[in-house]
Design a protein around this motif. Structure first.
Motif, PDB file in Angstrom:
ATOM      1  N   SER A   1      -2.786   9.017  -4.106  1.00 27.49           N
ATOM      2  CA  SER A   1      -2.069   7.743  -4.038  1.00 27.49           C
ATOM      3  C   SER A   1      -0.601   7.893  -4.435  1.00 27.49           C
ATOM      4  CB  SER A   1      -2.768   6.688  -4.892  1.00 27.49           C
ATOM      5  OG  SER A   1      -2.704   7.057  -6.234  1.00 27.49           O
ATOM      6  N   GLU A   2      -0.306   8.857  -5.342  1.00 27.22           N
ATOM      7  CA  GLU A   2       1.086   9.064  -5.727  1.00 27.22           C
ATOM      8  C   GLU A   2       1.903   9.595  -4.536  1.00 27.22           C
ATOM      9  OE1 GLU A   2       1.911  10.896  -9.583  1.00 27.22           O
ATOM     10  OE2 GLU A   2       3.484  12.047  -8.586  1.00 27.22           O
TER      11      GLU A   2
ATOM     12  N   ASN B   1       1.160   9.145  -1.401  1.00 24.17           N
ATOM     13  CA  ASN B   1       1.292   8.042  -0.439  1.00 24.17           C
ATOM     14  C   ASN B   1       2.420   7.102  -0.831  1.00 24.17           C
ATOM     15  OD1 ASN B   1      -0.682   8.590   1.463  1.00 24.17           O
ATOM     16  ND2 ASN B   1      -2.305   7.764   0.168  1.00 24.17           N
ATOM     17  N   TYR B   2       2.467   6.793  -2.121  1.00 24.73           N
ATOM     18  CA  TYR B   2       3.491   5.872  -2.623  1.00 24.73           C
ATOM     19  C   TYR B   2       4.883   6.478  -2.417  1.00 24.73           C
ATOM     20  CZ  TYR B   2       6.026   2.737  -5.768  1.00 24.73           C
ATOM     21  OH  TYR B   2       6.924   1.834  -6.286  1.00 24.73           O
ATOM     22  N   LEU B   3       4.993   7.766  -2.722  1.00 23.78           N
ATOM     23  CA  LEU B   3       6.277   8.445  -2.562  1.00 23.78           C
ATOM     24  C   LEU B   3       6.698   8.456  -1.092  1.00 23.78           C
ATOM     25  CD1 LEU B   3       8.605  10.011  -3.836  1.00 23.78           C
ATOM     26  CD2 LEU B   3       7.266  12.101  -3.561  1.00 23.78           C
TER      27      LEU B   3
ATOM     28  N   PHE C   1       5.886   6.290   1.146  1.00 28.35           N
ATOM     29  CA  PHE C   1       6.337   4.937   1.487  1.00 28.35           C
ATOM     30  C   PHE C   1       7.783   4.728   1.018  1.00 28.35           C
ATOM     31  CE2 PHE C   1       7.030   0.466   0.547  1.00 28.35           C
ATOM     32  CZ  PHE C   1       6.569  -0.156   1.702  1.00 28.35           C
ATOM     33  N   LEU C   2       8.065   5.158  -0.214  1.00 30.85           N
ATOM     34  CA  LEU C   2       9.429   4.996  -0.745  1.00 30.85           C
ATOM     35  C   LEU C   2      10.445   5.778   0.096  1.00 30.85           C
ATOM     36  CD1 LEU C   2       8.993   5.310  -4.637  1.00 30.85           C
ATOM     37  CD2 LEU C   2       9.557   3.246  -3.351  1.00 30.85           C
TER      38      LEU C   2
ATOM     39  N   SER D   1      10.969   4.014   3.394  1.00 30.32           N
ATOM     40  CA  SER D   1      11.744   2.773   3.188  1.00 30.32           C
ATOM     41  C   SER D   1      13.207   3.105   2.912  1.00 30.32           C
ATOM     42  CB  SER D   1      11.203   1.966   2.000  1.00 30.32           C
ATOM     43  OG  SER D   1       9.849   1.715   2.152  1.00 30.32           O
ATOM     44  N   ALA D   2      13.440   4.183   2.162  1.00 34.90           N
ATOM     45  CA  ALA D   2      14.818   4.554   1.814  1.00 34.90           C
ATOM     46  C   ALA D   2      15.624   4.930   3.063  1.00 34.90           C
ATOM     47  CB  ALA D   2      14.817   5.713   0.823  1.00 34.90           C
TER      48      ALA D   2
ATOM     49  N   ALA E   1      14.355   0.890   5.859  1.00 30.48           N
ATOM     50  CA  ALA E   1      14.433  -0.539   5.496  1.00 30.48           C
ATOM     51  C   ALA E   1      15.893  -0.991   5.543  1.00 30.48           C
ATOM     52  CB  ALA E   1      13.838  -0.764   4.121  1.00 30.48           C
TER      53      ALA E   1
ATOM     54  N   LEU F   1       9.441   8.161  -9.533  1.00 30.74           N
ATOM     55  CA  LEU F   1       9.367   8.432  -8.097  1.00 30.74           C
ATOM     56  C   LEU F   1      10.540   7.779  -7.357  1.00 30.74           C
ATOM     57  CD1 LEU F   1       5.517   7.985  -7.541  1.00 30.74           C
ATOM     58  CD2 LEU F   1       6.808  10.114  -7.519  1.00 30.74           C
TER      59      LEU F   1
ATOM     60  N   VAL G   1      14.088   9.276  -4.641  1.00 27.44           N
ATOM     61  CA  VAL G   1      14.552   8.920  -3.286  1.00 27.44           C
ATOM     62  C   VAL G   1      15.953   8.299  -3.300  1.00 27.44           C
ATOM     63  CG1 VAL G   1      12.207   8.591  -2.433  1.00 27.44           C
ATOM     64  CG2 VAL G   1      13.489   6.608  -3.215  1.00 27.44           C
TER      65      VAL G   1
ATOM     66  N   TYR H   1      15.842  -3.064  -4.718  1.00 28.33           N
ATOM     67  CA  TYR H   1      15.253  -3.481  -3.441  1.00 28.33           C
ATOM     68  C   TYR H   1      14.059  -2.593  -3.083  1.00 28.33           C
ATOM     69  CZ  TYR H   1      14.467  -3.891   1.522  1.00 28.33           C
ATOM     70  OH  TYR H   1      13.840  -4.037   2.744  1.00 28.33           O
ATOM     71  N   LEU H   2      14.242  -1.281  -3.196  1.00 27.03           N
ATOM     72  CA  LEU H   2      13.162  -0.356  -2.798  1.00 27.03           C
ATOM     73  C   LEU H   2      11.921  -0.547  -3.665  1.00 27.03           C
ATOM     74  CD1 LEU H   2      15.107   2.937  -2.040  1.00 27.03           C
ATOM     75  CD2 LEU H   2      13.691   1.630  -0.438  1.00 27.03           C
TER      76      LEU H   2
ATOM     77  N   ASN I   1      10.358  -3.937  -2.777  1.00 27.93           N
ATOM     78  CA  ASN I   1       9.814  -3.809  -1.421  1.00 27.93           C
ATOM     79  C   ASN I   1       8.478  -3.056  -1.450  1.00 27.93           C
ATOM     80  OD1 ASN I   1      10.318  -4.101   1.531  1.00 27.93           O
ATOM     81  ND2 ASN I   1      10.249  -1.864   1.468  1.00 27.93           N
TER      82      ASN I   1
ATOM     83  N   TYR J   1       3.889  -2.222   0.143  1.00 29.39           N
ATOM     84  CA  TYR J   1       3.124  -0.972   0.154  1.00 29.39           C
ATOM     85  C   TYR J   1       1.637  -1.296   0.079  1.00 29.39           C
ATOM     86  CZ  TYR J   1       0.957   3.351  -1.465  1.00 29.39           C
ATOM     87  OH  TYR J   1       0.135   4.435  -1.603  1.00 29.39           O
TER      88      TYR J   1
ATOM     89  N   GLU K   1      -1.874   0.511  -0.358  1.00 29.41           N
ATOM     90  CA  GLU K   1      -2.518   1.777  -0.720  1.00 29.41           C
ATOM     91  C   GLU K   1      -3.660   2.113   0.240  1.00 29.41           C
ATOM     92  OE1 GLU K   1      -3.813   3.695  -4.963  1.00 29.41           O
ATOM     93  OE2 GLU K   1      -3.037   1.677  -4.865  1.00 29.41           O
TER      94      GLU K   1
END
Lengths: 349, 205
Positions: A3-4, A6-8, A10-11, A14-15, A18, B169, B173, B186-187, B190, B195, B197
């Motif tokens: 999950s970490e 996956n979260y990373l 996503f970030l 988005s970076a 988005a 984390l 980025v 924002y990130l 957002n 997100y 899971e």
């Protein structure tokens, strides 16, 4: 992937994709204050527009004064107050936000490729919304209960509330106001004056269900001679919904006779609503008004004043018999929304 | 009247919300002050330096006694007005001039960056999604329904670990040279809002 990770991921995505980071990457962090100014203005303008009336809406802020609307468009209007947008009518609207002013054009289209290197550009096109970066597009999340990322939920929320009302309240008459609506529990004939209970039921439901604390008021006068059954006014928007309620079927009258309402009455309701809306044009120029005709359909084939039971075939005969409106006002008036019909199910033999 | 950090935060957030959405409630002041406090933590500030603490109220939202008392005092001295008696306030001209006086105090200059970044998020998100996201950040989520009335930002607790994990984390980025808070704010929000899971299942908000 855990999950970490996956979260990373996503970030990281988005970076890049988005709208806020995309524009910060392209124009620098200092451009985010301009973006904030732009989105704040989009929100204010959208309080005064019915978005579905437009094919595209483009709003931009440019860092190059040669790309200002007053330099590139043949015709443009300087806006004194965003409420003026309530009167704007066109297929493709272009709005320029500057540090101190707002301009718009209704007959000029913006080619993003000629502007995107020096401008922050937002566009609403159909159901899609995006920002143009210098080379990439950032698509805004589609929100299921709203017409735009930047618009408070108003008409669309109301339309969803109608669907919910149909299923939860009208279809099986499952509402406290409907306890005395029918003559008997098989739901064949209405008791006298059913419209009052229908209006109360709808008013109560909308009052509880609609988001954003709108004011829902029963029996409002649009002007001295034109009442509507329910009026919804949203607090943070110029949007107003006028709801006309009609019923079809048979009801007992106070004198013991029978009152019959047919699809001709629904058509009369549509005509009345169109008249209300026409009157309203002269009374509320700074409001964006939409009219809704809501028809409670309790028609039962062959029912008469002594009917206490009904066969399945006759009871359900009108379930899918939609009302034919000879004049489709929704096609000729932007402020007339498609009529809603709630078929009220009987209990059949 | 002693001018506390909570007083400044009330006036600053109130003014900014009023410009954007017309008026403001106490719970909105609490929510955006809490977001500003979290952004200060992201920025490496110490919890104690914020000036007041937050607990979780019975609705699961952040609550500070200091902010609540500041709001009452500002209403009593006529800086805030609840015209319709509906618990939504407006800044009066008196409140505006009071804010103009105190926003030059050095103690307030240092926190404006966090308050401003928190409020700017109103321009970048649909309002309901933003307030849901703040209410669903890891610290508040971790104690939802537990009825604990302790400082939300206490050192111990799994929520704080998760929050710092997310911030760690997030920093990976963000460009090292980026010193602004708008992009990370924002990130992060957002990610809380959108997100999912478990792809395929709708995100719970």
């Amino acid at each position: 992937m855990n999950s970490e990770e996956n979260y990373l991921k996503f970030l990281q995505e988005s970076a890049q994709n988005a709208f806020v980071p995309l524009l910060a990457n392209d124009f620098g962090d200092e451009a985010l204050s301009r973006l904030s100014h732009l989105t704040e203005n989009i929100r204010s303008i959208y309080k005064n527009l019915r978005l579905r009336d437009f094919n595209t809406i483009t709003v931009y802020y440019t860092f190059d004064e040669n790309l200002s609307l007053n330099k590139v468009a043949h015709n443009y209007v300087k806006v004194a107050n965003v409420e003026a947008f309530a009167g704007v009518n066109c297929a493709n609207l272009v709005v320029e936000i500057t540090d101190n002013n707002v301009y718009y054009s209704t007959d000029w289209s913006l080619d993003p490729d000629s502007f995107r290197l020096q401008s922050i550009i937002y566009r609403l096109s159909g159901e899609k919304e995006f920002f143009f970066g210098k080379t990439e597009l950032a698509t805004l999340p589609k929100l299921p209960d709203s017409e735009s990322y930047f618009q408070f939920r108003t008409f669309k929320d109301l339309e969803e509330a109608f669907e919910e009302y149909d299923l939860k309240r009208a279809k099986y008459s499952s509402c406290p106001h409907f306890k005395e609506l029918w003559v008997n529990s098989n739901r064949i004939l209405f008791n006298p004056s059913p419209e009052e209970k229908m209006q109360e039921s709808l008013y109560d439901f909308l009052n509880l269900r609609l988001r954003g604390s709108p004011e829902v008021m029963p029996e409002q006068n649009v002007d001295r001679s034109h009442p509507v059954d329910v009026k919804v006014t949203w607090k943070y928007s110029s949007h107003v919904a006028l709801i006309e309620v009609k019923w079809l079927g048979k009801s007992l009258s106070n004198s013991g006779g029978i009152v019959t309402r047919t699809d001709a009455d629904a058509r009369d309701g549509a005509y009345q609503l169109a008249e209300y809306l026409e009157s309203n044009l002269h009374y509320a120029r700074t409001k964006v008004v939409s009219g809704y005709l809501v028809v409670f359909d309790g028609r039962r084939r062959g029912a008469n004043s002594t009917s206490t039971t009904i066969t399945k075939v006759k009871g359900e005969y009108y379930r899918n018999k939609h009302i034919v409106y000879h004049t489709k006002y929704e096609d000729i008036r932007a402020d007339f929304e498609k009529p809603r019909r709630f078929f009220m199910e009987p209990i059949t033999e | 009247m002693a001018v506390s950090q909570a007083t400044y935060d009330c006036l600053y957030i109130g003014k900014q919300l009023q410009e954007r959405i017309g008026d403001f409630s106490e719970s909105e002041i609490q929510l955006f002050a809490y977001l500003a406090c979290l952004l200060a933590l992201y920025d490496g500030k110490n919890v104690a330096s914020w000036g007041y603490i937050f607990i979780q109220n019975e609705n699961g939202s952040p609550f500070s006694d200091d902010l609540s008392n500041a709001l009452i005092r500002l209403s009593q001295i006529g800086s805030l007005l609840d015209t319709d008696k509906d618990n939504y306030f407006n800044l009066t001209p008196n409140g505006e001039s009071f804010l103009n006086k105190i926003d030059k105090f050095s103690i307030n200059l240092s926190r404006e960056k966090y308050l401003k970044s928190a409020i700017t998020m109103v321009d970048f998100f649909p309002y309901g999604i933003l307030t849901n996201a703040i209410n669903n950040e890891p610290l508040l989520q971790s104690i939802k329904g537990l009825k604990v009335r302790r400082n939300l930002l206490d050192e111990d607790g799994s929520g704080r670990v998760l929050l710092y994990e997310q911030f760690k984390l997030l920093r990976t980025v963000i460009d090292q040279n980026n010193i602004g808070l708008l992009k990370p704010a924002y990130l992060w929000l957002n990610s809380i809002a959108f997100y999912n899971e478990n792809p395929g299942k709708p995100t719970q908000l």
